[in-house]
Write an enzyme that holds these catalytic residues in place. Structure first.
Site, short mmCIF file in Angstrom:
data_model
loop_
_atom_site.label_atom_id
_atom_site.label_comp_id
_atom_site.label_asym_id
_atom_site.label_seq_id
_atom_site.Cartn_x
_atom_site.Cartn_y
_atom_site.Cartn_z
N ASP A 155 0.84 -1.19 0.00
CA ASP A 155 0.00 0.00 0.00
C ASP A 155 0.87 1.25 0.00
OD1 ASP A 155 -2.35 1.81 0.80
OD2 ASP A 155 -3.29 -0.15 0.84
N HIS A 186 -3.84 6.04 3.20
CA HIS A 186 -4.56 4.85 2.74
C HIS A 186 -4.05 3.57 3.39
CE1 HIS A 186 -5.98 1.74 -0.11
NE2 HIS A 186 -6.91 2.60 -0.46
N SER A 342 -11.24 -1.07 -1.26
CA SER A 342 -10.03 -1.01 -0.43
C SER A 342 -10.34 -1.25 1.04
CB SER A 342 -9.37 0.37 -0.54
OG SER A 342 -8.50 0.43 -1.63
#
Length: 404
Positions: A155, A186, A342
């Site tokens: 990520d 994120h 996600s």
């Protein structure tokens, strides 16, 4: 081969900017000779000496080029899959493509991170995966809670000092260079859903960050480099039965990515992948289209497939993916609400680790974990699955799992 489109960390806001013309893995053209950057995948079954001879030939071709932009890049090997990245001019590309050792060449184009959707309501995801029926507000789980397990998170990085992680988060490998920090939150959010003390499914699992995004963009070669490192580290540390790879990113179907995932599966590594946010068949994305990836679609509170979530027979299971609260990077107690596949994928990553800590004898191999996760899941409750497997992740509510 088709040109590689933008690959985005799969928050729902990315959906509108992912190309509607993503090609399937069977719809290929010749690589764009002007693209410059490529991934070269070698044929299966080559012995080590043949591989080295090809690499030496390739390096010699690159060395003879007059262009300063022509150079060899990174190399990877997982099981029978061998590949490398490079930059080539047209003449070098033509010679490499026709080499007997080469199976195919694909563009190594930029991948981009796009802005997340942020909303204002509280999260409900943990209660949704610990109850067979809707509208519960508590999370019921066994106290082992992922103890002794590991998540390798490919990520944007990780704020390892965040209070959610209690010293269980580690910076493993930086595939993109620069400072090893989470530039935009994120990766920290994903990690918090997997194993945060408040927002995590497997609250005692260990987290290893593999950074494949920097400054909101990267290349397919960065994903492959991070994936290769994770497989190698997991193997070297004897964690094959207690770890997973979690990828909340995706882009156009690429054989190199799917081949790497498949070879890792054969070696004992399970990859969990977000299905994507384009409201289309997941076969158009990698790694979601890898046959043995655990591909995860998203649902909302009403247990219908999220309007953005990809679908199809490659989607193995669903999990909460709308209005999910988890850790963020403003400070060590920061949180944010985010929507996307996600956010669904780390629910399943955490759930697999949770099951590995509770019933390790039934989840040791990737196929064991697949089978147990789908056996335990709540079936037939997700609306509008559009050909996906109608399964919603479920943790056994603390006691069911041991009784079955």
């Amino acid at each position: 081969m088709v040109g590689l489109g933008n690959l985005a960390l799969l928050s729902a806001a990315a959906a509108s900017l992912i190309s509607a013309s993503l090609a399937s893995q069977h719809e290929r053209e010749a690589p764009d000779r002007n693209a410059g950057r490529y991934i070269v995948t070698l044929r299966n079954g080559l012995d080590s000496s043949t591989i080295e001879q090809h690499v030496q030939r390739a390096a010699s071709l690159h060395a003879r080029s007059d262009s300063p932009m022509v150079e060899m890049g990174r190399r990877w090997s997982i099981g029978s899959w061998n590949a490398y990245s490079c930059s080539m001019d047209g003449d070098t590309l033509a010679q490499i493509t026709t080499d007997d050792a080469v199976e195919f060449v694909e563009p190594d184009s930029p991948i981009s991170l796009l802005k997340h959707i942020t909303q204002t309501r509280t999260s409900w995801g943990l209660s949704a995966i610990s109850h067979r029926v809707m509208n519960h507000t508590d999370y019921v789980y066994d106290s082992k809670a992922g103890e002794g397990t590991w998540a390798y998170i490919l990520d944007s990085g990780l704020l390892d000092t965040h209070n959610e992680f209690e010293g269980r988060a580690f910076l493993g490998y930086n595939a993109v260079g620069g400072e090893f920090v989470d530039d935009f939150g994120h990766g920290t959010h994903v990690a918090g859903t997997i194993a945060g003390k408040t927002y995590g499914v497997a609250k005692k699992a260990q987290l290893i960050s593999v950074k494949i995004f920097g400054e909101y963009r990267a290349f397919t070669s960065d994903l492959l480099d991070g994936f290769h490192w994770a497989v190698q580290n997991m193997t070297a540390e004897n964690r094959l039965g207690t770890a997973i790879i979690s990828i909340s990113a995706g882009g156009e179907t690429r054989e190199a990515i799917n081949r790497a995932v498949e070879e890792a599966y054969k070696q004992g590594v399970l990859t969990v992948a977000a299905a994507g946010n384009s409201d289309e068949d997941a076969k158009s994305l990698s790694p979601a289209s890898a046959p043995n990836a655990m591909t995860v679609g998203a649902i909302g509170r009403g247990r219908s497939r999220s309007s953005f979530s990809n679908w199809g027979d490659l989607v193995d299971i669903f999990a909460p993916g709308e209005n999910i609260v988890s850790a963020w990077t403003g400070n060590n107690s920061d949180t944010r609400l985010v929507t996307g596949t996600s956010m669904a994928a780390p629910h399943i990553s955490g759930l697999i680790l949770y099951l590995k800590s509770i019933i390790p004898y039934r989840t040791k191999t990737p196929s064991d974990a697949f089978r147990e996760l789908q056996r335990l899941a709540t079936g037939g409750v997700v609306g509008d699955v559009k050909g996906s497997k109608n399964l919603l992740g479920f943790n056994g509510n603390g006691v069911v799992i041991l009784a079955e």
